[in-house]
Design a protein around this motif. Structure first.
Motif, short mmCIF file in Angstrom:
data_model
loop_
_atom_site.label_atom_id
_atom_site.label_comp_id
_atom_site.label_asym_id
_atom_site.label_seq_id
_atom_site.Cartn_x
_atom_site.Cartn_y
_atom_site.Cartn_z
N SER A 55 39.77 11.88 -49.51
CA SER A 55 39.46 12.44 -48.24
C SER A 55 40.43 11.95 -47.16
CB SER A 55 37.88 11.73 -47.74
OG SER A 55 37.76 11.74 -46.53
N ASP A 57 39.48 12.86 -43.98
CA ASP A 57 38.86 12.94 -42.75
C ASP A 57 38.65 11.47 -41.95
OD1 ASP A 57 38.06 15.62 -43.24
OD2 ASP A 57 36.49 15.02 -44.58
N ASP A 59 35.87 10.10 -39.70
CA ASP A 59 34.31 10.47 -39.26
C ASP A 59 33.62 9.24 -38.57
OD1 ASP A 59 34.45 13.05 -40.62
OD2 ASP A 59 33.85 12.12 -42.62
N GLU A 60 32.72 9.73 -37.63
CA GLU A 60 31.73 8.66 -36.67
C GLU A 60 30.82 8.24 -37.85
OE1 GLU A 60 32.12 7.88 -33.76
OE2 GLU A 60 33.79 9.46 -32.86
N THR A 61 30.71 6.94 -37.53
CA THR A 61 29.27 6.38 -38.22
C THR A 61 28.21 6.34 -37.29
OG1 THR A 61 30.25 3.92 -37.30
CG2 THR A 61 30.86 4.87 -39.46
N LEU A 66 34.00 4.19 -36.93
CA LEU A 66 34.68 5.23 -37.77
C LEU A 66 35.00 4.90 -39.29
CD1 LEU A 66 37.66 5.71 -35.31
CD2 LEU A 66 35.67 7.22 -35.27
N ASP A 80 44.96 9.93 -34.08
CA ASP A 80 43.67 10.48 -33.50
C ASP A 80 43.34 9.78 -32.24
OD1 ASP A 80 41.00 11.44 -35.14
OD2 ASP A 80 40.72 9.70 -33.98
#
Length: 333
Positions: A55, A57, A59-61, A66, A80
């Motif tokens: 991965s 990526d 991503d939001e939790t 994150l 980012d």
């Protein structure tokens, strides 16, 4: 040149299966550390398993943190927008390390697992317990300006080189692992080991276990965090002392504080004694100085790196004072 097999895999399951089948396999991310070690014949894997397709990526939790894929490059992570605004200490730590070309290749998982930059570790003609258990340590009587003063042992004084890992330690990051026995998580402060009598065992990873992600918790105070790196030159140099820091105030009382040190420890060093001594205390110079001294009381310097004790003390005090001033100006987190 030592011959080796090369395997490119599509996901973590394939990577682990291949590692189990192979002999003396190593996972390969960007290769910015492992390939160097192979050139110097310090590492001699019989198989390389390319995990750059894991991965990438961020991503939001569900709770506002994150999840960062292990194959995310250092440059992508530092760039980012969410990292830069919510966890600036992490972006600044990454940008303070290496060159842009290396950051473009290096991965999050690989950065955490990079090995020491000790010159005696790289020199196969030198004695090194980390490279060859029981061989001895030439650094103890050699040039040790860049070596550790915290967490050392008679077997090893090598410093952990990562800037990113220091910031992650201050942020209470959690490491997501996957291996033949399944999935588990470790706090980053539990990932790396102090050398003790087995400096060759650097982490708590089990055989064939793989880092698949790093999780950052929601931490509002981290929006005012920072990273300071003291080094011999302005760029492309490892830290003599570095500090990742953040402070939250309640009036003139320190409500919470997070600190981690680089350049001085055999692992990314969470300054837990300073934190414990400061929470609930007034923001006075005397309080800060006493808390810092409590952290450094167990330092074990050698003649060539004895200066690091005072350098770490002054840098910690300066950074805590700056974070307190920032917290005053920023109001409630």
């Amino acid at each position: 040149m030592n011959a080796f097999d090369y395997h490119q895999v599509a996901d973590s399951e394939q990577a682990i299966e291949q590692a189990v089948r192979s002999r003396r396999a190593k996972y390969l991310g960007g290769g910015t550390n492992l390939v160097d070690l192979m050139r110097e014949t310090v590492e001699r894997p019989q198989a390389l398993i390319d995990v750059t397709r894991l991965s990438r990526d961020i991503d939001e939790t569900g709770d506002g943190g994150l999840i960062i894929g292990a194959a995310v490059t250092n440059s992508a992570l530092a760039g980012d927008a969410r990292v830069r605004s919510r966890y600036p200490v992490l972006a600044r730590a990454i940008l303070s390390g290496a060159s842009a070309q290396i950051r473009n290749m290096a991965t999050v998982g690989g950065n955490l697992l990079q090995r020491t930059r000790c010159a005696y570790f790289y020199d196969v003609a030198a004695r090194c317990n980390k490279r060859e258990p029981g061989a001895g340590c030439d650094a103890l009587e050699g040039f040790h300006r860049y070596h550790a003063i915290l967490g050392t042992s008679p077997s090893c004084i090598a410093t952990h080189p990562s800037d990113m890992a220091v910031a992650l330690a201050a942020l209470d990051a959690r490491i997501h692992l996957r291996g033949p026995e399944g999935e588990r998580q470790l706090a980053i402060t539990e990932l790396h080991r102090e050398p003790g009598e087995r400096p060759d065992l650097e982490t708590e990873l089990q055989p064939e276990e793989l880092i698949v992600a790093v999780e950052l918790p929601p931490l509002p105070m981290a929006a005012r965090s920072d990273y300071r790196k003291v080094r011999d030159r302005a760029s492309y140099a490892f830290a003599l002392v570095s500090v990742a820091s953040m402070v939250e105030l309640d009036g003139e009382t320190i409500q919470d504080v997070r600190l981690a040190l680089g350049g001085v420890g055999t692992k990314p060093w969470r300054a837990s004694r300073v934190e414990a001594a400061l929470r609930g205390q007034p923001t006075t110079e005397a309080t800060i100085a006493a808390a810092v001294d409590a952290e450094l009381i167990d330092a074990r310097p050698l003649p060539g790196n004895a200066f690091k004790v005072e350098l770490a003390r002054r840098t910690l005090i300066a950074e805590l004072s700056r974070r307190i001033a920032d917290a005053r100006n920023g109001g409630e987190a």
